[in-house]
Design a protein around this motif. Structure first.
Motif, short mmCIF file in Angstrom:
data_model
loop_
_atom_site.label_atom_id
_atom_site.label_comp_id
_atom_site.label_asym_id
_atom_site.label_seq_id
_atom_site.Cartn_x
_atom_site.Cartn_y
_atom_site.Cartn_z
N MET A 156 41.91 45.44 36.66
CA MET A 156 42.83 44.98 37.70
C MET A 156 44.10 44.46 37.03
O MET A 156 44.04 43.60 36.16
CB MET A 156 42.20 43.87 38.54
CG MET A 156 40.99 44.32 39.34
SD MET A 156 41.33 45.69 40.47
CE MET A 156 42.41 44.91 41.64
N THR A 157 45.26 45.01 37.45
CA THR A 157 46.52 44.61 36.83
C THR A 157 47.20 43.49 37.58
O THR A 157 47.66 42.53 36.99
CB THR A 157 47.47 45.81 36.69
OG1 THR A 157 47.58 46.45 37.96
CG2 THR A 157 46.94 46.77 35.66
N ASN A 158 47.33 43.61 38.89
CA ASN A 158 47.90 42.52 39.70
C ASN A 158 47.48 42.73 41.14
O ASN A 158 47.70 43.77 41.72
CB ASN A 158 49.43 42.45 39.56
CG ASN A 158 50.12 43.73 39.99
OD1 ASN A 158 49.47 44.68 40.42
ND2 ASN A 158 51.43 43.77 39.90
N GLY A 159 46.88 41.73 41.68
CA GLY A 159 46.45 41.81 43.08
C GLY A 159 45.48 42.94 43.33
O GLY A 159 44.34 42.90 42.92
N ASN A 160 45.96 43.97 44.02
CA ASN A 160 45.10 45.07 44.44
C ASN A 160 45.24 46.32 43.58
O ASN A 160 44.60 47.33 43.86
CB ASN A 160 45.39 45.43 45.90
CG ASN A 160 45.13 44.27 46.84
OD1 ASN A 160 44.20 43.49 46.60
ND2 ASN A 160 45.93 44.13 47.87
N ASP A 161 46.11 46.29 42.57
CA ASP A 161 46.34 47.46 41.73
C ASP A 161 45.42 47.44 40.53
O ASP A 161 45.12 46.39 39.98
CB ASP A 161 47.80 47.51 41.24
CG ASP A 161 48.78 47.69 42.39
OD1 ASP A 161 48.40 48.35 43.38
OD2 ASP A 161 49.90 47.18 42.29
N GLY A 162 45.03 48.63 40.09
CA GLY A 162 44.18 48.72 38.92
C GLY A 162 44.00 50.15 38.48
O GLY A 162 44.53 51.08 39.09
N TYR A 163 43.26 50.34 37.41
CA TYR A 163 42.97 51.66 36.88
C TYR A 163 41.60 51.62 36.21
O TYR A 163 41.08 50.56 35.88
CB TYR A 163 44.06 52.11 35.89
CG TYR A 163 44.28 51.18 34.74
CD1 TYR A 163 43.58 51.34 33.54
CD2 TYR A 163 45.18 50.11 34.82
CE1 TYR A 163 43.78 50.48 32.47
CE2 TYR A 163 45.38 49.25 33.76
CZ TYR A 163 44.68 49.45 32.59
OH TYR A 163 44.87 48.59 31.54
#
Length: 167
Positions: free
Chosen positions: A139-146
């Protein structure tokens, strides 16, 4: 909560503090004395530069002492098949179809340009404690990720060449 540090980090910090107090402080004080002896302080660049260097050294000493005072000591040992501090990890990035190799370290030693990622970074937090073959959401920030897949774990224990990050 303070920085997460290993026993090795604490030792390196104490060594830097001692070096700065004994060697650097003496050198900086001598530079200030020499510059002051040159006369008019209002237009004396050497004096201003020497004072700035002295203050920078004192500031670093205070920063490191405060870090030690508030530090949380963490273990740098991990299970042979799990990602932990000082482990070299080969990670496959699904979105980029690329494989990268990193070593997981504490934040005081983190340096992504040298392949040292912090246990407090998004990638470091995500992969810590996982095993080879695990597909992990970063998870990078909040709801974003990879997603990444852990391809290999090498239990590296030698951190003697790592240096403390400068601020």
């Amino acid at each position: 909560m303070g920085e997460q540090l290993t026993e090795s980090d604490v030792k390196k910090i104490k060594e830097e503090i001692e070096y700065r107090k004994i060697v650097v402080r003496k050198k900086e004080l001598e530079a200030v004395k020499e510059a002051r002896a040159q006369g008019d302080l209002s237009e004396n660049f050497e004096y201003k530069a020497a004072k700035q260097d002295k203050n920078r050294n004192e500031s670093r000493i205070r920063y490191l002492e405060r870090m030690l005072k508030n530090a949380k000591i963490v273990s740098d040992t991990s299970k042979a098949d799990e990602v932990g501090i000082n482990n070299t990890v080969e990670v496959y990035f699904e979105d980029d179809d690329e494989t990268e190799t990193y070593r997981l370290v504490t934040s005081i030693r983190g340096n992504s340009l040298q392949g040292l990622i912090s246990i407090e970074s998004p990638l470091g937090k995500a992969i810590q404690g996982h095993k080879v073959g695990d597909r992990v959401l970063v998870m990078t920030n909040g709801n974003d990720g990879y997603y990444v897949v852990i391809k290999n774990i090498d239990n590296t224990t030698d951190d003697s060449h790592d240096t403390l990050r400068k601020y």
